[in-house]
Design an enzyme around this catalytic site. Structure first.
Site: not given
Length: 117
Positions: A10-11
Site C-alpha cells: 500500500n506504499c
C-alpha cells in the site's frame, strides 16, 4: 536479468515503481516486506550497496515513533532493527543486479534498467 522490487503493497512510491515497471514492459517480481521479510544477508548486501542513509527511512512513522535509545541502536547496528521493523527500510528497493536502488525515480530506474526485458 531478474528484477525484484521490495516494498509494501500500500506504499505510494512502491505502487508508482510497479506501474512504471509494468508500463515499460520490464518483467519483475514484487516482494512485500511484511509478507516476506528479508534476511540478514540481503540487508547486509543492501547496506553495502546503498549505505545507511539511503537504506533507513528516517521520514517513516516507525522512525518517528522510536525513542532516542532505539534510534541510537539503529545508528549503531541497523540490521537487527530493520529485520524487526521492515517498514523502516526505505522503499521501494529495486534489486536488479548489478544495480540496487532505494526509492523511486523514473530517471534512475531507466538508467539502471536500460536494456532489461
Amino acid at each position: 536479468m531478474t528484477v525484484r522490487l521490495y516494498g509494501i503493497r500500500n506504499c505510494d512510491s512502491c505502487r508508482k515503481a510497479r506501474q512504471w515497471l509494468t508500463r515499460t514492459g520490464i518483467k519483475h517480481e514484487f516482494i512485500d516486506l511484511r509478507d516476506t521479510p528479508v534476511n540478514r544477508e540481503q540487508l547486509v548486501a543492501w547496506r553495502e550497496a546503498l549505505g545507511d542513509d539511503a537504506l533507513i527511512n528516517k521520514r517513516s512513522q516507525t522512525w518517528r515513533a522510536f525513542d532516542e535509545q532505539q534510534r541510537e541502536a539503529t545508528r549503531q547496528d541497523p540490521i537487527p532493527v530493520l529485520i524487526a521493523h521492515p517498514t523502516l527500510i526505505k522503499r521501494p528497493i529495486l534489486d536488479a543486479p548489478p544495480h540496487t536502488l532505494a526509492g523511486f525515480s523514473a530517471e534512475r530506474y531507466e538508467a539502471a534498467l536500460a536494456g532489461a526485458d
